[in-house]
Design a protein around this motif. Structure first.
Motif, PDB file in Angstrom:
ATOM      1  N   GLU A  77       0.868  -1.232   0.317  1.00  0.00           N
ATOM      2  CA  GLU A  77      -0.578   0.015   0.177  1.00  0.00           C
ATOM      3  C   GLU A  77       0.594   1.141  -0.025  1.00  0.00           C
ATOM      4  N   VAL A  78       0.288   2.285   0.003  1.00  0.00           N
ATOM      5  CA  VAL A  78       1.037   3.834  -0.228  1.00  0.00           C
ATOM      6  C   VAL A  78       0.562   4.581  -0.218  1.00  0.00           C
ATOM      7  N   ALA A  79       0.583   5.123   0.991  1.00  0.00           N
ATOM      8  CA  ALA A  79      -0.012   6.289   2.019  1.00  0.00           C
ATOM      9  C   ALA A  79       0.233   7.909   1.622  1.00  0.00           C
ATOM     10  N   ILE A  80      -0.355   8.580   1.499  1.00  0.00           N
ATOM     11  CA  ILE A  80       0.142   9.685   1.170  1.00  0.00           C
ATOM     12  C   ILE A  80       0.062  10.546   1.902  1.00  0.00           C
ATOM     13  N   THR A  81       0.740  11.366   2.977  1.00  0.00           N
ATOM     14  CA  THR A  81       0.041  12.489   3.726  1.00  0.00           C
ATOM     15  C   THR A  81       0.483  13.929   2.864  1.00  0.00           C
ATOM     16  N   PHE A  82      -0.766  14.573   2.950  1.00  0.00           N
ATOM     17  CA  PHE A  82       0.175  16.519   2.525  1.00  0.00           C
ATOM     18  C   PHE A  82      -0.849  17.632   3.142  1.00  0.00           C
ATOM     19  N   ALA A  83      -0.700  18.651   3.443  1.00  0.00           N
ATOM     20  CA  ALA A  83      -1.439  19.195   4.160  1.00  0.00           C
ATOM     21  C   ALA A  83      -1.567  20.487   2.665  1.00  0.00           C
ATOM     22  N   VAL A  84      -3.085  20.777   3.131  1.00  0.00           N
ATOM     23  CA  VAL A  84      -4.074  21.708   2.105  1.00  0.00           C
ATOM     24  C   VAL A  84      -4.532  23.102   2.521  1.00  0.00           C
ATOM     25  N   GLU A  85      -5.185  24.446   1.858  1.00  0.00           N
ATOM     26  CA  GLU A  85      -5.644  24.857   2.068  1.00  0.00           C
ATOM     27  C   GLU A  85      -6.578  25.286   1.463  1.00  0.00           C
ATOM     28  N   PRO A  86      -7.437  26.047   2.067  1.00  0.00           N
ATOM     29  CA  PRO A  86      -8.991  26.005   1.735  1.00  0.00           C
ATOM     30  C   PRO A  86      -9.114  26.738  -0.116  1.00  0.00           C
ATOM     31  N   GLY A  87      -9.926  26.461  -0.951  1.00  0.00           N
ATOM     32  CA  GLY A  87      -9.977  27.383  -1.571  1.00  0.00           C
ATOM     33  C   GLY A  87      -9.103  26.731  -2.684  1.00  0.00           C
ATOM     34  N   GLU A  88      -8.465  26.012  -2.232  1.00  0.00           N
ATOM     35  CA  GLU A  88      -6.993  25.307  -3.651  1.00  0.00           C
ATOM     36  C   GLU A  88      -7.770  23.851  -3.773  1.00  0.00           C
ATOM     37  N   HIS A  89      -7.317  23.424  -4.960  1.00  0.00           N
ATOM     38  CA  HIS A  89      -7.080  22.034  -5.763  1.00  0.00           C
ATOM     39  C   HIS A  89      -6.308  21.525  -5.315  1.00  0.00           C
ATOM     40  N   TYR A  90      -5.924  20.279  -5.219  1.00  0.00           N
ATOM     41  CA  TYR A  90      -4.491  19.901  -5.311  1.00  0.00           C
ATOM     42  C   TYR A  90      -5.026  18.274  -6.116  1.00  0.00           C
ATOM     43  N   HIS A  91      -3.824  18.788  -7.032  1.00  0.00           N
ATOM     44  CA  HIS A  91      -3.634  17.136  -7.615  1.00  0.00           C
ATOM     45  C   HIS A  91      -2.299  16.234  -7.177  1.00  0.00           C
ATOM     46  N   VAL A  92      -2.748  15.020  -7.295  1.00  0.00           N
ATOM     47  CA  VAL A  92      -1.877  14.961  -6.275  1.00  0.00           C
ATOM     48  C   VAL A  92      -1.597  13.009  -7.714  1.00  0.00           C
ATOM     49  N   PRO A  93      -0.347  12.882  -8.672  1.00  0.00           N
ATOM     50  CA  PRO A  93       0.029  11.921  -8.925  1.00  0.00           C
ATOM     51  C   PRO A  93       0.842  10.877  -8.086  1.00  0.00           C
ATOM     52  N   LEU A  94      -0.143   9.784  -8.487  1.00  0.00           N
ATOM     53  CA  LEU A  94       1.155   8.756  -8.558  1.00  0.00           C
ATOM     54  C   LEU A  94       2.581   7.745  -9.796  1.00  0.00           C
ATOM     55  N   LEU A  95       3.055   7.572  -9.620  1.00  0.00           N
ATOM     56  CA  LEU A  95       4.215   7.419 -10.519  1.00  0.00           C
ATOM     57  C   LEU A  95       4.612   5.566  -9.725  1.00  0.00           C
ATOM     58  N   LEU A  96       3.914   4.555 -10.512  1.00  0.00           N
ATOM     59  CA  LEU A  96       3.741   3.473  -9.400  1.00  0.00           C
ATOM     60  C   LEU A  96       4.515   1.899 -10.932  1.00  0.00           C
ATOM     61  N   ASN A  97       5.912   1.344  -9.825  1.00  0.00           N
ATOM     62  CA  ASN A  97       6.441   0.422 -10.023  1.00  0.00           C
ATOM     63  C   ASN A  97       6.021  -0.265  -9.045  1.00  0.00           C
ATOM     64  N   PRO A  98       6.423  -1.865  -9.090  1.00  0.00           N
ATOM     65  CA  PRO A  98       6.680  -3.237  -8.241  1.00  0.00           C
ATOM     66  C   PRO A  98       7.316  -2.681  -7.553  1.00  0.00           C
ATOM     67  N   PHE A  99       8.199  -1.956  -6.798  1.00  0.00           N
ATOM     68  CA  PHE A  99       9.860  -1.733  -6.519  1.00  0.00           C
ATOM     69  C   PHE A  99       9.585  -0.553  -5.860  1.00  0.00           C
TER      70      PHE A  99
END
Length: 129
Positions: free
Chosen positions: A99-121
């Motif tokens: 599993e991959v868990a990504i935690t990030f801070a946000v500000e009201p009114g902003e949009h956050y696009h968080v792409p994950l680039l993934l491979n088996p290792f």
């Protein structure tokens, strides 16, 4: 969609081992209002054929931190099984990171696009647009 009182989040996954979107990966969203607050489970979705989650739940007003939990092990297990139908003795779990868990801070009114680039290792994330 974000308002002046809330942030919004989107994501997509690219399987860099094959250069294609990762379809069918479950993504769960959690949010909290402050560093010491408890996480609130908001629900989730799964990536479509383009590797995108187009229906992630909205963030509640006051959200300061978001966590995206990507369940990647089932994706890699299916990919491994499909690729090795003729050689079942060579199967393994298919992914070093289940599993991959990504935690990030946000500000009201902003949009956050968080792409994950993934491979088996390994994996990489960034704030996209």
């Amino acid at each position: 969609m974000s308002t002046s009182a809330t942030a919004s989040v989107s994501t997509h996954i690219l399987d860099t081992s094959v250069g294609r979107p990762a379809a069918g990966v479950a993504v769960h969203v959690r949010a909290r209002a402050g560093r010491t607050a408890d996480w609130q489970a908001l629900g989730g979705s799964a990536t479509d054929a383009d590797g995108r989650c187009k229906d992630l739940p909205a963030l509640p007003e006051g959200t300061t931190h978001v966590r995206l939990d990507f369940a990647v092990e089932p994706y890699f297990e299916k990919k491994q099984a499909d690729a090795q139908q003729d050689a079942p003795a060579n199967r393994d779990s298919g992914a070093f990171f289940p599993e991959v868990a990504i935690t990030f801070a946000v500000e009201p009114g902003e949009h956050y696009h968080v792409p994950l680039l993934l491979n088996p290792f390994g994996y990489s994330v960034y704030r996209g647009s």
